[in-house]
Scaffold this motif. Structure first.
Motif, PDB file in Angstrom:
ATOM      1  N   MET A 544      43.023  43.170  49.403  1.00 52.82           N
ATOM      2  CA  MET A 544      41.915  44.046  49.003  1.00 52.82           C
ATOM      3  C   MET A 544      40.980  44.244  50.176  1.00 52.82           C
ATOM      4  SD  MET A 544      40.962  42.845  45.112  1.00 52.82           S
ATOM      5  CE  MET A 544      39.920  44.279  44.862  1.00 52.82           C
ATOM      6  N   GLN A 545      40.782  45.507  50.546  1.00 54.95           N
ATOM      7  CA  GLN A 545      39.835  45.851  51.590  1.00 54.95           C
ATOM      8  C   GLN A 545      39.331  47.256  51.338  1.00 54.95           C
ATOM      9  OE1 GLN A 545      43.540  46.108  54.545  1.00 54.95           O
ATOM     10  NE2 GLN A 545      41.618  46.585  55.571  1.00 54.95           N
ATOM     11  N   CYS A 546      38.102  47.447  51.651  1.00 48.86           N
ATOM     12  CA  CYS A 546      37.477  48.737  51.360  1.00 48.86           C
ATOM     13  C   CYS A 546      37.648  49.672  52.550  1.00 48.86           C
ATOM     14  CB  CYS A 546      36.002  48.531  51.035  1.00 48.86           C
ATOM     15  SG  CYS A 546      35.210  49.980  50.310  1.00 48.86           S
ATOM     16  N   GLU A 547      38.852  50.229  52.705  1.00 45.80           N
ATOM     17  CA  GLU A 547      39.139  51.141  53.800  1.00 45.80           C
ATOM     18  C   GLU A 547      40.003  52.287  53.271  1.00 45.80           C
ATOM     19  OE1 GLU A 547      39.320  48.115  57.603  1.00 45.80           O
ATOM     20  OE2 GLU A 547      41.138  48.577  56.485  1.00 45.80           O
ATOM     21  N   LEU A 548      39.711  53.491  53.726  1.00 44.78           N
ATOM     22  CA  LEU A 548      40.550  54.624  53.346  1.00 44.78           C
ATOM     23  C   LEU A 548      41.770  54.722  54.250  1.00 44.78           C
ATOM     24  CD1 LEU A 548      37.934  57.382  52.538  1.00 44.78           C
ATOM     25  CD2 LEU A 548      39.244  55.966  50.956  1.00 44.78           C
ATOM     26  N   PRO A 563      50.971  53.811  44.354  1.00 45.07           N
ATOM     27  CA  PRO A 563      50.916  55.271  44.254  1.00 45.07           C
ATOM     28  C   PRO A 563      49.518  55.809  44.022  1.00 45.07           C
ATOM     29  CG  PRO A 563      52.750  54.375  42.966  1.00 45.07           C
ATOM     30  CD  PRO A 563      51.977  53.224  43.455  1.00 45.07           C
ATOM     31  N   SER A 564      48.700  55.076  43.258  1.00 43.01           N
ATOM     32  CA  SER A 564      47.390  55.626  42.924  1.00 43.01           C
ATOM     33  C   SER A 564      46.390  55.502  44.053  1.00 43.01           C
ATOM     34  CB  SER A 564      46.839  54.916  41.678  1.00 43.01           C
ATOM     35  OG  SER A 564      46.732  53.523  41.947  1.00 43.01           O
ATOM     36  N   THR A 565      46.709  54.720  45.080  1.00 50.49           N
ATOM     37  CA  THR A 565      45.782  54.574  46.181  1.00 50.49           C
ATOM     38  C   THR A 565      46.554  54.359  47.474  1.00 50.49           C
ATOM     39  OG1 THR A 565      44.165  53.075  47.160  1.00 50.49           O
ATOM     40  CG2 THR A 565      45.504  52.183  45.368  1.00 50.49           C
ATOM     41  N   ASN A 649      35.046  44.384  47.341  1.00 53.68           N
ATOM     42  CA  ASN A 649      36.002  45.279  47.991  1.00 53.68           C
ATOM     43  C   ASN A 649      36.580  46.314  47.044  1.00 53.68           C
ATOM     44  OD1 ASN A 649      35.902  44.406  50.636  1.00 53.68           O
ATOM     45  ND2 ASN A 649      37.391  42.765  50.298  1.00 53.68           N
ATOM     46  N   GLY A 650      36.351  46.157  45.747  1.00 51.65           N
ATOM     47  CA  GLY A 650      36.858  47.152  44.819  1.00 51.65           C
ATOM     48  C   GLY A 650      37.427  46.541  43.561  1.00 51.65           C
ATOM     49  N   ASN A 664      44.634  49.252  43.209  1.00 49.62           N
ATOM     50  CA  ASN A 664      43.863  48.481  44.182  1.00 49.62           C
ATOM     51  C   ASN A 664      43.023  49.465  44.967  1.00 49.62           C
ATOM     52  OD1 ASN A 664      42.831  46.764  46.058  1.00 49.62           O
ATOM     53  ND2 ASN A 664      44.789  46.267  47.047  1.00 49.62           N
ATOM     54  N   MET A 665      41.797  49.706  44.502  1.00 47.45           N
ATOM     55  CA  MET A 665      40.950  50.748  45.085  1.00 47.45           C
ATOM     56  C   MET A 665      39.532  50.234  45.263  1.00 47.45           C
ATOM     57  SD  MET A 665      42.120  54.141  42.933  1.00 47.45           S
ATOM     58  CE  MET A 665      41.158  55.226  43.984  1.00 47.45           C
TER      59      MET A 665
END
Length: 1144
Positions: A544-548, A563-565, A649-650, A664-665
């Motif tokens: 888990m990390q908050c990065e696009l 698939p969703s993220t 982190n989401g 995982n977003m």
């Protein structure tokens, strides 16, 4: 007539035009009839469970069989048979230095460190103080109350002894002064009085022990010392032989001296029980002080001598010991904690008879042990009290009232197999009192999570507490060599707590349990009555990390994106497939750790006993040298087969049936593109901050990795080698300190420091689209440079995640620490094999509402205002044959009312740290709003079911407990109950149904309270009775020859010695008498007995004296009138005596 009008409730403001437009259609809420009123609520304490925190003294009533324990905070805990407990508190809060029962009289005397003495009435269910005597000029050091006596001896620091009448609590004029007790030739002060006791065979002689080593046998009648016994070492305690001819003293050098009463020159026997005996006949080496000794005789055999302390100094590393000497045998019993006090329980309360000891009650600093003296090896009794709450420090608590009735028997059946063996076969000796007769009884369960990773289930029905089952989550992981060495547990959270329980989610109906630990791990448990052996523990590792954009993640071929993220990466593999990570960890010791979990799941087969058995382990892994953020919220749903958890982190959603990661977003990615509350991207930070206990609960765990990070950038900003090395060392150092503490503890400290400081600043209104600014303390700011939004609340529900939904469907509702409520739609395949093979869809649906403060809880009501619980799958044996398992696995069908055009069929209740709102679904219209607090913030909130309806219960940091009606959010209760002085209370406070709540009032005790008027009214019936009418045993027979020649016990009429007539009045400045708040009522209501009869006689005498005084006043007035009449008559006679009758 409309039931409710649309209005603002607490702040008195009129609804704005924007809120009015969001209200539901006409007559939407008129059909909801609220039945809860303010008269349904009353706040009171019910019962306190657990071991008395910091005990200081103990007493036992041998006839009533009641045990009393005093503490350093002025509390007194009374114990009878299992289920009979009581808690009392002295207002001053001073330490209780000594307790004395008025044996079989239903009264207790307590002496405090503030030099006050109190008399408690135990003949009522809630004991109360009848009298208080406060000494002004002398410090109390020791108290003694002889059996069946009303005169209490009080020794002082100055060496004097004062005598108190426990009936009236007045001082006698009889005082034993220290200078008269010791020899006149002595030039030094003997020190404080450390012991007082009367001769078992002669009540007219008392033994006085001074600290210096001098013991005096004082004759009360002649008011002089008969004998004086001197020893070089200080005295700690004295014990009589029952015949009154000898006594034994314990000294500070570890020796025991036995004295003949008539031979004061030297002791008859001097021994050092644990000292090394030199061969040359010299004095043994000194040992540690023997703090207490008791000498108890038996009719058929050798006497028992029990003592604490006295070990040799070369055994300094050994634990505290209790020594039992019986005849020629000496048994040294090691204790887990230091000994505070001990008492020997005997068959008779008379000191002049053979005592016949049968048990020893040992009060330790953190435990209560009762030793059976009647069996070989001195086994201990099985303790029936719930005193093991603090066996490992409590890190989280959950309370479930009105549980399914079959749940407690199921937990008890699997927990009964965990009981230890080797206990004494006899019944628990502390067996006084009677159980309550309350009719309010429903299943209640308390779950406690602990620092060692254990979870305990407690039966809390009918204001009792009994452990049902203990689950050890640490068995899932490999233990390090350091952790293998078990040390004595502490009551505070220590550094080595990687398995500590942080939060848990439990479904009582399906018995599914989900646990989150401080090492960023989640464990899913199923309940089974069958024993199994798990060859491989199912493991799912999540990154888990908050990065696009992320190029430092593992190879997509090994870890395909969800698939969703597209930017979120995870791995799911059984434990035997984790070799690459282990290799990577070992080969990158000097580089940043990556894709490595904090704990290692065991690879060997795991034998799982009946009870809760591991189904899946989810672990968050390190990301580019940064440890995983700890989990802030957790939820499990058995009907969907899903687990959701979140941190700073989401959000992550796991399918525990298929053992896959569904979502995982980061929270920023869950906002819809047109969302007005969406956070703006910011530049990447320059440094990374560690997670753990130094972060706060509002998502400020560390600075956020920004969504506009360059695709080519690394996991950290570039540094030179020295800076990078220093930074890595800093991260590792802080991580090693912070991660081992329960995150919630530090979260509360950080949140309190920030919010209390923010409450003193001037508040300004901001636009709803702006984030709410919060001031921070300097300590938090120094660690966290930026704010990161975190998940604070998660809820599964059959609801309407979109405005266009015409019927309810599975959904996930997520609340954030910035006050945003996010919605996700779930698409579940049909039950059966398709559910195990086809993927579950998760679709973010944007935000519903934004509130001030982080969201704490949410609930859903139907169109009639009835709570809609989350769906669940009824429990079935998971290890049953496949055909039975398939027959039992069926998802409960949802039965929401079909929506009609223009009307809502559901209401969402959302509560944050500042506000509560009710919204209509699917229209997403705002129905009601209430500002709970402005100057403080809510710590815990829950929607609870009362007997008469639903309400929202809140506990604020300023100590207020409030309840609001639903759905109108009308205030029903607001009581300033508990000022928040300890973060432990904030961490453990929780509400439950039917007006119940609890919190951890100390590291070892749970305090239960109720806010229900019905429970308060029935509390007296539910509470047990401490005092029960029992006949006092007959006095020992003196025998013919003893009666003939006067060899038996000699009685003394103490009234003739200590009464006001013989001894006079004591000095008024010495002590102040303070009547208790219930003294007169308590005395009038006292039943038969010496104290009760004398108390009633005193009341009658007081009333008679008052009437006699009034009669005396009237008599004096008549006498004065007669005298005046006589004078007037005499004057008239003198005036007219020489006049004739015709001259008148």
């Amino acid at each position: 007539m409309k039931k409710f009008n649309i209005r603002k409730v607490l702040d008195g403001l009129t609804a704005s035009s924007s809120s009015a437009s969001a209200h539901p259609g006409p007559n939407q809420n008129d059909v909801i009839q609220e039945t809860l009123q303010s008269e349904h609520f009353q706040l009171c304490k019910t019962v306190r469970h657990g071991f008395p925190y910091q005990p200081s003294s103990m007493a036992f009533d041998p006839v009533q069989k009641i045990l009393a324990i005093g503490t350093q905070s002025g509390a007194v805990r009374l114990f009878g048979r299992a289920g009979v407990e009581c808690y009392c508190q002295h207002e001053s809060g001073a330490a209780v230095i000594q307790l004395q029962f008025l044996v079989n009289e239903g009264a207790l005397v307590s002496a405090l460190a503030d030099d006050s003495v109190h008399l408690w009435n135990l003949r009522q269910k809630q004991p109360a103080i009848l009298h208080t005597l406060k000494f002004n000029r002398e410090r109390i050091t020791f108290c003694h109350l002889p059996f069946q006596s009303k005169w209490l001896y009080i020794g002082s620091e100055k060496g004097n002894i004062h005598i108190v009448n426990v009936e009236s609590f007045t001082l006698s004029g009889y005082v034993i002064m220290w200078n008269k007790a010791i020899e006149l030739s002595s030039k030094t002060h003997p020190g404080p009085v450390v012991h007082i006791s009367d001769n078992p065979m002669d009540e007219g002689k008392i033994l006085i022990g001074f600290e210096c080593g001098t013991v005096v046998l004082w004759d009360l009648k002649s008011k002089k010392a008969d004998y004086r016994y001197n020893y070089d070492e200080a005295i700690h305690s004295v014990a009589w032989h029952h015949e009154g001819k000898q006594f034994t003293c314990s000294h500070s050098d570890g020796t025991l001296t036995t004295w003949n009463v008539r031979v004061p020159t030297k002791p008859v026997i001097t021994i050092t029980p644990h000292g090394k005996q030199p061969k040359d006949g010299k004095k043994p080496e000194p040992c540690k002080p023997i703090l207490k000794v008791e000498y108890k005789t038996t009719r058929a055999g050798d006497a028992f001598m029990v003592m604490s302390g006295g070990l040799s100094y070369d055994t300094c590393c050994r634990r505290a010991c209790l020594t039992v000497m019986h005849g020629k045998s000496t048994a040294v019993l090691e204790m887990d904690y230091p000994i505070v006090d001990f008492l020997t329980l005997c068959e008779t309360p008379y000191p002049n008879d053979f005592q016949e000891p049968y048990a020893v009650v040992v009060l330790l600093e953190k435990d209560l042990v009762v030793i059976d003296l009647g069996q070989i090896g001195y086994p201990i009794f099985e303790n029936p009290y719930p005193l093991s709450i603090h066996e490992s420090p409590v890190t989280c608590v959950e309370y479930f009232a009105d549980c399914p009735p079959e749940l407690i028997p199921a937990l008890y059946s699997v927990g009964s197999r965990q009981k230890r063996q080797g206990y004494s076969k006899k019944e628990w000796p502390i067996s006084g009192g009677n159980w309550g007769q309350g009719t309010l009884s429903y299943p209640e369960i308390i779950i406690t999570g602990h620092a060692d990773g254990s979870i305990k289930f407690w039966d809390a029905s009918a204001i009792m507490l009994q452990v049902l089952y203990k689950l050890k989550t640490a068995k899932v992981f490999e233990r390090s060599l350091k952790g293998a060495k078990e040390e004595k547990q502490n009551t505070e959270i220590v550094d080595e707590d990687p398995f500590a329980i942080q939060s848990l989610s439990w479904c009582p109906e399906s018995r599914m349990l989900c646990v989150a630990g401080v090492s960023a791990h989640v464990i899913v448990y199923r309940f089974s009555k069958l024993e199994i052996t798990t060859e491989v523990v199912q493991l799912l590792e999540v990154r888990m990390q908050c990065e696009l954009n992320d190029v430092d993640s593992p190879d997509p071929a090994d870890h395909p994106p969800t698939p969703s993220t597209p930017a979120a990466h995870s791995s799911a593999s059984p434990s035997q497939e984790r070799d690459p990570f282990e290799t990577q960890q070992s080969t990158t010791d000097e580089g940043p750790r990556d894709n490595v979990p904090c704990l290692k799941v065991r690879s060997s087969p795991l034998k799982q006993s009946p009870g809760y058995q591991v189904d899946l382990v989810v672990q968050l892994v390190w990301v580019s040298g940064e440890p995983p953020q700890q989990i802030t919220s957790l939820a499990v749903n058995s009907s969907y087969g899903l687990v959701a958890f979140g941190n700073s982190n989401g959000l992550a959603v796991v399918d525990y049936l298929q053992k896959t990661l569904l979502l995982n977003m980061g929270l920023s990615e869950l906002y819809s593109p047109s969302e007005p509350y969406q956070r703006q991207p910011r530049s990447p930070r320059k440094t990374r901050q560690p997670s753990g206990a130094l972060s706060d609960n509002d998502g400020n765990n560390a600075a956020e990795e920004k969504s506009n990070k360059s695709p080519t950038s690394g996991s950290t900003s570039p540094f030179n080698s020295d800076d990078e090395h220093k930074q890595q060392r800093f991260i590792e150092k802080v991580m090693s300190k912070s991660r081992r503490f329960s995150k919630t503890v530090a979260n509360d400290f950080a949140r309190m420091s920030r919010k209390i400081s923010s409450s003193t600043e001037q508040k300004t209104d901001q636009d709803a689209k702006d984030s709410f600014s919060r001031s921070r303390s300097s300590s938090v700011t120094s660690i966290e440079r930026e704010s990161r939004e975190a998940v604070s609340s998660i809820h599964f529900m059959e609801s309407f995640p979109r405005k266009t939904d015409s019927s309810a469907s599975p959904s996930l509702w997520v609340g954030s620490t910035q006050g945003t409520l996010l919605m996700l739609a779930l698409s579940l395949p049909p039950t059966g094999d398709q559910r195990l093979q086809e993927p579950v869809g998760v679709s973010p649906c944007g935000t519903l509402v934004r509130l001030k403060g982080g969201i704490l809880t949410m609930a859903f009501l139907d169109s009639l205002g009835v709570i809609v619980p989350p769906l669940y799958e009824p429990w079935s044996e998971p290890n049953a044959p496949d055909e039975e398992k398939e027959k039992a696995r069926r998802r409960r069908p949802a039965s929401p009312a079909p929506t009609q055009e223009g009307q809502d069929s559901q209401y969402a209740v959302v509560c944050s740290e500042k506000q509560a709102k009710v919204l209509g679904l699917p229209s997403q219209s705002h129905c009601f709003k209430h500002n709970i607090t402005e100057s403080s913030f809510v710590l815990r909130a829950d929607v609870v079911q009362m007997t008469a309806g639903l309400c929202l219960a809140c506990f604020c940091a300023n100590g207020h407990i409030m309840t609001l009606s639903l759905p109108s959010l009308r205030p029903l209760l607001d009581v300033n109950y508990l000022p928040l002085t300890d973060m432990r209370i904030a961490r453990t406070f929780c509400f439950s149904n039917l007006g119940q709540a609890l919190y951890l009032v100390s590291p070892t005790e749970i305090q239960r309270i109720t806010y229900s008027q019905e429970t308060c009214n029935n509390l007296q019936e539910m509470m047990g009775e401490l005092f029960t009418p029992v006949e006092t045993p007959e006095a020992p027979n003196r025998g013919f020859f003893k009666g003939l020649f006067g060899g038996g016990a000699q009685s003394l009429d103490r009234e003739d010695l200590f009464g006001e007539i013989a001894a006079g009045k004591a000095s008024r400045s010495l002590a102040q008498h303070i009547p208790g708040p219930q003294s007169m009522e308590g005395m009038k209501g006292a039943a038969s007995g010496v104290v009760g009869d004398l108390a009633r006689a005193r009341i009658a005498l007081d009333e008679r004296g008052q009437k006699l005084g009034e009669l005396e006043d009237r008599t004096a007035a008549m006498l004065a009138s007669a005298d005046s009449f006589s004078r007037h008559a005499h004057d008239m006679m003198l005036k007219y005596k020489d006049k004739k009758w015709y001259q008148l």
